[in-house]
Design a protein around this motif. Structure first.
Motif, PDB file in Angstrom:
ATOM      1  N   ARG A 168       0.838  -1.207   0.000  1.00  0.00           N
ATOM      2  CA  ARG A 168       0.000   0.000   0.000  1.00  0.00           C
ATOM      3  C   ARG A 168       0.871   1.255   0.000  1.00  0.00           C
ATOM      4  O   ARG A 168       0.648   2.189  -0.781  1.00  0.00           O
ATOM      5  N   VAL A 169       1.876   1.284   0.879  1.00  0.00           N
ATOM      6  CA  VAL A 169       2.762   2.446   0.988  1.00  0.00           C
ATOM      7  C   VAL A 169       3.466   2.713  -0.345  1.00  0.00           C
ATOM      8  O   VAL A 169       3.546   3.853  -0.809  1.00  0.00           O
ATOM      9  N   LEU A 170       3.973   1.660  -0.983  1.00  0.00           N
ATOM     10  CA  LEU A 170       4.670   1.819  -2.259  1.00  0.00           C
ATOM     11  C   LEU A 170       3.719   2.261  -3.369  1.00  0.00           C
ATOM     12  O   LEU A 170       4.046   3.153  -4.151  1.00  0.00           O
ATOM     13  N   MET A 171       2.553   1.649  -3.435  1.00  0.00           N
ATOM     14  CA  MET A 171       1.613   1.983  -4.505  1.00  0.00           C
ATOM     15  C   MET A 171       1.060   3.402  -4.354  1.00  0.00           C
ATOM     16  O   MET A 171       0.754   4.060  -5.345  1.00  0.00           O
ATOM     17  N   GLU A 172       0.956   3.877  -3.130  1.00  0.00           N
ATOM     18  CA  GLU A 172       0.458   5.231  -2.899  1.00  0.00           C
ATOM     19  C   GLU A 172       1.578   6.262  -2.886  1.00  0.00           C
ATOM     20  O   GLU A 172       1.326   7.463  -2.840  1.00  0.00           O
ATOM     21  N   GLY A 173       2.836   5.802  -2.866  1.00  0.00           N
ATOM     22  CA  GLY A 173       3.972   6.719  -2.847  1.00  0.00           C
ATOM     23  C   GLY A 173       4.081   7.499  -1.554  1.00  0.00           C
ATOM     24  O   GLY A 173       4.407   8.680  -1.550  1.00  0.00           O
ATOM     25  N   LEU A 174       3.823   6.817  -0.444  1.00  0.00           N
ATOM     26  CA  LEU A 174       3.811   7.491   0.851  1.00  0.00           C
ATOM     27  C   LEU A 174       5.082   7.207   1.648  1.00  0.00           C
ATOM     28  O   LEU A 174       5.337   6.058   2.023  1.00  0.00           O
ATOM     29  N   ASP A 175       5.856   8.236   1.931  1.00  0.00           N
ATOM     30  CA  ASP A 175       6.962   8.077   2.869  1.00  0.00           C
ATOM     31  C   ASP A 175       6.391   8.285   4.274  1.00  0.00           C
ATOM     32  O   ASP A 175       5.180   8.445   4.448  1.00  0.00           O
ATOM     33  N   ASP A 176       7.255   8.288   5.292  1.00  0.00           N
ATOM     34  CA  ASP A 176       6.769   8.422   6.672  1.00  0.00           C
ATOM     35  C   ASP A 176       5.997   9.717   6.891  1.00  0.00           C
ATOM     36  O   ASP A 176       4.968   9.742   7.577  1.00  0.00           O
ATOM     37  N   ILE A 177       6.474  10.792   6.293  1.00  0.00           N
ATOM     38  CA  ILE A 177       5.785  12.081   6.457  1.00  0.00           C
ATOM     39  C   ILE A 177       4.425  12.038   5.754  1.00  0.00           C
ATOM     40  O   ILE A 177       3.418  12.477   6.314  1.00  0.00           O
ATOM     41  N   GLY A 178       4.389  11.482   4.572  1.00  0.00           N
ATOM     42  CA  GLY A 178       3.129  11.354   3.842  1.00  0.00           C
ATOM     43  C   GLY A 178       2.108  10.514   4.591  1.00  0.00           C
ATOM     44  O   GLY A 178       0.913  10.831   4.606  1.00  0.00           O
TER      45      GLY A 178
END
Length: 194
Positions: A168-178
């Motif tokens: 999910r994190v990779l597909m949404e492009g979310l780093d910790d801040i995101g």
């Protein structure tokens, strides 16, 4: 962080076990405060001779693999120190995915935080995959995170599994801040109530 849904590109076989983070990016290049330019020093000791000339026998120096986006590595890739620069160097070079039997724990965590997809496959399958890639003369391979499939030029499809949260994190492009900012309203309510 760049989203990862799928990538289609050259896969480079790297049949070396225990590739540590110092081999990925030597400590002498860790003075950099940004990620830019680290790819030029990726696998420095393997890619270049002491006089600075390229080693013809290293896979990423071969014309077919200079723009590789996928590495097919061996066990314990990214072991050693916790340097995030190793992931930054791979990314700056253009590597979006590393497939291996196992990864160093801290490296794996850094990879997820920086958008690098790591796929764990059994050692025998990685070995076969490296052979298939070379036999197909480095024809493009597709890694589809959404479908969790690797598609070879031969038409063969290999399934893989990734931790659902990592996916999910990779597909949404979310780093910790995101990921934190997704809860901005709840944070604001908490701060107001305090």
């Amino acid at each position: 962080m760049q989203q990862f849904v799928r990538v289609r590109g050259v896969a480079a076989p790297l049949p070396l076990a225990n590739v540590d983070t110092d081999m990925i990016i030597p400590a002498s290049f860790m003075k950099a405060l940004t990620r830019d330019g680290l790819g030029a020093h990726l696998f420095e000791a393997l890619r270049f001779a002491t006089d600075g000339s390229e080693r013809d026998d290293f896979i990423l120096n071969r014309p077919a693999c200079r723009d590789a986006q996928i590495l097919i590595a061996d066990r314990n890739f990214g072991c050693g120190s916790s340097r995030e620069h190793a992931v930054w160097a791979l990314d700056d070079f253009g590597i979006r995915c590393v497939i291996a039997p196992s990864f160093g724990d801290i490296f794996a965590n850094n990879a997820r935080k920086n958008g690098l997809l790591l796929i764990r496959l059994p050692e025998a399958l990685c070995e076969r995959l490296r052979g298939e890639i070379a036999l197909a003369q480095f024809a493009p391979v597709e890694v589809d995170l959404e479908a969790q499939e690797i598609r070879l030029a031969s038409g063969e499809v290999m399934a893989f599994a990734v931790d659902p949260d990592d996916r999910r994190v990779l597909m949404e492009g979310l780093d910790d801040i995101g990921r934190t900012l997704r809860h901005e309203d709840a944070i604001a309510r908490f701060e107001t109530a305090a």
